[in-house]
Design a protein around this motif. Structure first.
Motif, PDB file in Angstrom:
ATOM      1  N   SER A  83      32.553  -9.887   2.458  1.00  0.00           N
ATOM      2  CA  SER A  83      32.744  -9.070   1.258  1.00  0.00           C
ATOM      3  C   SER A  83      33.662  -9.803   0.294  1.00  0.00           C
ATOM      4  O   SER A  83      34.464 -10.638   0.695  1.00  0.00           O
ATOM      5  N   ARG A  84      33.490  -9.471  -0.984  1.00  0.00           N
ATOM      6  CA  ARG A  84      34.287 -10.105  -2.036  1.00  0.00           C
ATOM      7  C   ARG A  84      34.686  -9.040  -3.034  1.00  0.00           C
ATOM      8  O   ARG A  84      33.847  -8.270  -3.499  1.00  0.00           O
ATOM      9  N   ASP A  85      35.979  -8.995  -3.358  1.00  0.00           N
ATOM     10  CA  ASP A  85      36.505  -8.039  -4.327  1.00  0.00           C
ATOM     11  C   ASP A  85      37.163  -8.831  -5.454  1.00  0.00           C
ATOM     12  O   ASP A  85      38.289  -9.300  -5.316  1.00  0.00           O
ATOM     13  N   ASP A  86      36.426  -8.998  -6.566  1.00  0.00           N
ATOM     14  CA  ASP A  86      36.937  -9.793  -7.683  1.00  0.00           C
ATOM     15  C   ASP A  86      38.112  -9.123  -8.380  1.00  0.00           C
ATOM     16  O   ASP A  86      38.981  -9.807  -8.917  1.00  0.00           O
ATOM     17  N   GLU A  87      38.156  -7.808  -8.362  1.00  0.00           N
ATOM     18  CA  GLU A  87      39.248  -7.091  -9.026  1.00  0.00           C
ATOM     19  C   GLU A  87      40.581  -7.365  -8.335  1.00  0.00           C
ATOM     20  O   GLU A  87      41.591  -7.593  -8.984  1.00  0.00           O
ATOM     21  N   ARG A  88      40.579  -7.343  -7.005  1.00  0.00           N
ATOM     22  CA  ARG A  88      41.805  -7.604  -6.238  1.00  0.00           C
ATOM     23  C   ARG A  88      41.963  -9.071  -5.866  1.00  0.00           C
ATOM     24  O   ARG A  88      42.957  -9.436  -5.249  1.00  0.00           O
ATOM     25  N   ARG A  90      40.248 -10.874  -3.632  1.00  0.00           N
ATOM     26  CA  ARG A  90      40.259 -11.003  -2.176  1.00  0.00           C
ATOM     27  C   ARG A  90      38.847 -11.157  -1.643  1.00  0.00           C
ATOM     28  O   ARG A  90      37.886 -10.666  -2.220  1.00  0.00           O
ATOM     29  N   ASP A 102      41.148 -10.501   5.747  1.00  0.00           N
ATOM     30  CA  ASP A 102      41.150 -10.614   4.287  1.00  0.00           C
ATOM     31  C   ASP A 102      41.979 -11.814   3.860  1.00  0.00           C
ATOM     32  O   ASP A 102      43.051 -12.075   4.416  1.00  0.00           O
TER      33      ASP A 102
END
Length: 143
Positions: A83-88, A90, A102
């Motif tokens: 998974s990829r979270d561009d906002e955070r 991470r 993470d």
């Protein structure tokens, strides 16, 4: 006892001007200053170019760290992005034993195995080469 000639030479050497201290000898120091400024400019340019290249490599690694890609972190940890979270900023990596951790997106150092469907530079090189056997005899006469 010190003889008078040695004493005279010692006093002359002690009172001699420092190299480049004469008013008529400024040409040598000007060339030296130009050389020093040139070396400084060269050093600054090389440092700027190296940092620009490193930023570009980090940007490419961050863009390549998409879900499904196998990546290496700055600490040498290899895992697959799940998974990829561009906002955070991470990503979550899964390891061969199934554990997940993470990481910051900036920790990705390189992409080992790109996601299927994305063409890499190696794939492009493989497509350009023909499937010929380099050991096969050619039909040319060496004479």
């Amino acid at each position: 006892m010190i003889d008078s000639l040695t004493l005279h030479l010692f006093t002359v050497a002690a009172n001699a001007p420092v190299a480049g201290g004469e008013a008529g000898e400024t040409g040598g120091s000007a060339i030296f200053m130009l050389l020093m400024f040139g070396l400084l400019a060269l050093f600054i340019f090389a440092t700027w170019r190296r940092s620009r290249k490193m930023r570009e490599d980090v940007r490419k690694a961050n863009e390549g760290a998409v879900v499904g890609a196998e990546v290496v972190t700055a600490g040498g940890i290899v895992g697959r992005v799940v998974s990829r979270d561009d906002e955070r900023q991470r990503i979550t990596l899964e390891f061969s034993n199934g554990d997940r951790i993470d990481f910051l997106l900036q920790a990705v150092q390189q992409v080992v195995e790109p996601v299927p469907g994305q063409e890499s530079d190696i794939d492009a090189l493989d497509q350009d080469q023909t499937d010929t056997d380099p050991t096969a005899p050619d039909n040319s006469d060496p004479r």
